[in-house]
Write an enzyme that holds these catalytic residues in place. Sequence first.
Site, PDB file in Angstrom:
ATOM      1  N   THR A 106     220.680  25.950   8.220  1.00  0.00           N
ATOM      2  CA  THR A 106     220.043  26.025   9.542  1.00  0.00           C
ATOM      3  C   THR A 106     220.885  25.838  10.794  1.00  0.00           C
ATOM      4  O   THR A 106     221.996  25.271  10.534  1.00  0.00           O
ATOM      5  CB  THR A 106     219.130  24.937   9.717  1.00  0.00           C
ATOM      6  OG1 THR A 106     218.044  24.827   8.630  1.00  0.00           O
ATOM      7  CG2 THR A 106     218.203  25.223  11.216  1.00  0.00           C
TER       8      THR A 106
ATOM      9  N   SER B 129     213.725  29.298  10.428  1.00  0.00           N
ATOM     10  CA  SER B 129     212.924  29.941   9.482  1.00  0.00           C
ATOM     11  C   SER B 129     213.703  31.350   9.029  1.00  0.00           C
ATOM     12  O   SER B 129     213.180  31.942   7.841  1.00  0.00           O
ATOM     13  CB  SER B 129     211.688  30.193  10.281  1.00  0.00           C
ATOM     14  OG  SER B 129     210.851  28.967  10.418  1.00  0.00           O
TER      15      SER B 129
ATOM     16  N   ILE C 110     221.228  18.983   9.861  1.00  0.00           N
ATOM     17  CA  ILE C 110     221.964  19.057   8.303  1.00  0.00           C
ATOM     18  C   ILE C 110     221.838  17.513   7.812  1.00  0.00           C
ATOM     19  O   ILE C 110     222.686  16.502   8.249  1.00  0.00           O
ATOM     20  CB  ILE C 110     223.260  19.385   8.359  1.00  0.00           C
ATOM     21  CG1 ILE C 110     223.330  20.826   9.188  1.00  0.00           C
ATOM     22  CG2 ILE C 110     223.942  19.375   6.954  1.00  0.00           C
ATOM     23  CD1 ILE C 110     222.409  21.691   8.292  1.00  0.00           C
TER      24      ILE C 110
ATOM     25  N   GLU D 128     212.772  22.736   4.666  1.00  0.00           N
ATOM     26  CA  GLU D 128     212.641  23.453   3.525  1.00  0.00           C
ATOM     27  C   GLU D 128     211.543  24.343   3.432  1.00  0.00           C
ATOM     28  O   GLU D 128     210.662  24.657   2.546  1.00  0.00           O
ATOM     29  CB  GLU D 128     212.414  22.487   2.467  1.00  0.00           C
ATOM     30  CG  GLU D 128     213.507  21.467   2.261  1.00  0.00           C
ATOM     31  CD  GLU D 128     214.616  22.024   1.331  1.00  0.00           C
ATOM     32  OE1 GLU D 128     214.385  23.193   0.607  1.00  0.00           O
ATOM     33  OE2 GLU D 128     215.638  21.304   1.040  1.00  0.00           O
ATOM     34  N   GLY D 129     211.300  25.173   4.532  1.00  0.00           N
ATOM     35  CA  GLY D 129     210.356  26.173   4.743  1.00  0.00           C
ATOM     36  C   GLY D 129     209.129  25.481   5.389  1.00  0.00           C
ATOM     37  O   GLY D 129     208.639  24.602   4.948  1.00  0.00           O
TER      38      GLY D 129
END
Length: 388
Positions: free
Chosen positions: A136, A142, A167, A367-368
């Site tokens: 990310t 996303s 992170i 994670e989505g």
Amino acid sequence: MKKFDGVDFLEIDGLMSEDEIAVRDLARKFVSEKVIPIIEGHNRAGTFPMDLVPEMGELGFYGATIDGYGCAGLSNVQYGLIMQELERGDSGLRSFVSVQGALCMYPIFAYGNEEQRKKYLPGMATGKIIGCFGLTEPDFGSNPSGMLTTARKDGNSFILNGSKMWITNGGIAQLAIVWAKLDGVIRGFLVEAGTPGYSTKDQHGKFSLRASVTSELAMQDCRIPAENMLPDAKGLKGPLGCLNQARYGIAWGGVGAAMAVYHEALEYAKTRIQFDRPIAGFQMVQEKLAWMIREITKAQLLVLQVGRLKDKGTVKPEHISLAKMNNVHIALQAARMAREILGANGITDEYQSGRHMCNLESVYTYEGTHDIHTLIIGEAITGIPAYK
Ligand SMILES: Cc1cc2nc3c(=O)[nH]c(=O)nc-3n(C[C@H](O)[C@H](O)[C@H](O)COP(=O)(O)OP(=O)(O)OC[C@H]3O[C@@H](n4cnc5c(N)ncnc54)[C@H](O)[C@@H]3O)c2cc1C
């Protein structure tokens, strides 16, 4: 409060082997004895319980499904049960183990060469080497395909430039898996802490996953040896393959968090007296408890079937999306209901439900996000991607 000894309304234990139950019980004991007594203090202080890292290595929690390299070689269902129990303790602890195993050891195992595996995996299995996964970026969450971090070949080196955000384990990691574009193609790079041009800064002010380290990574003309690229990860399917592993564990973790808050709310409701009777005797409280046990039971069956498919080798990403989005969603709803049943006590950290509720807000997003998993399922059933 009565000791936690599991939540099994529908004899689901009967669907598991003795070996699976043994692994689960080992993780359950570890969480009850080592995690529960200290976790609220860490959550309050905003610190990760580093003392637990070596013991989790000894117990075989890191990279548990990997065979060899000092890893436990467990089945996916056994691994899932460990994730369930860890998240019954705290989502931050489960996040640590997910990142270490699914997001860092898995890509080295699956996309790395033998030298890379031998160099890093045994140390990661014991917890001596902690990993983090940098996908990310500040402007790309996303939609990681838009990432701006780049890699450039320079003789026998790659030079990385860019930044990563949110992170997990960033500031405590000895090894970062950094995803960057090389000639426009996403590739994975192994960056060791201490490499000139690589730095981390922890993110503070979180009301969620407080017992977990979350950091920014910065790469400024960061030169790494050419052999530190993962040879077999090309394009977005590299990081997405890792995310699938992690999302699978999160789906089990959701069950664990939901079990924790259900157990707490049930025990509280049986002993809390209002209007001269336990609040567990009121229909509206029972409606909440019945909703929780109903959803926990469905979530248990869902994730067990996904685990069986994963062990058989036939699981699809949309199956994992279904389990991740459902189980985290119901865990978050259950935590909110448990908090409500606890009344004013529910807003203090003398009880766990508020902590789980706040943690699950992150788990719902990382994670989505819940909505992105909805779109993955939507695409799987219609054949039409709706992301753009
Ligand atoms: C505590 C924590 C730890 C994390 N750890 C890591 C880590 O270790 N490594 C790492 O790489 N990342 C990590 N992340 C980042 C995480 O994966 C991202 O936050 C996540 O992917 C969402 O990205 P975003 O926050 O930028 O939200 P955005 O992508 O900006 O989304 C914002 C909102 O818009 C919605 N949205 C976006 N696109 C669409 C669309 N096409 N259709 C419909 N709705 C859409 C989303 O569902 C969401 O509700 C972590 C995050 C947190 C909070």
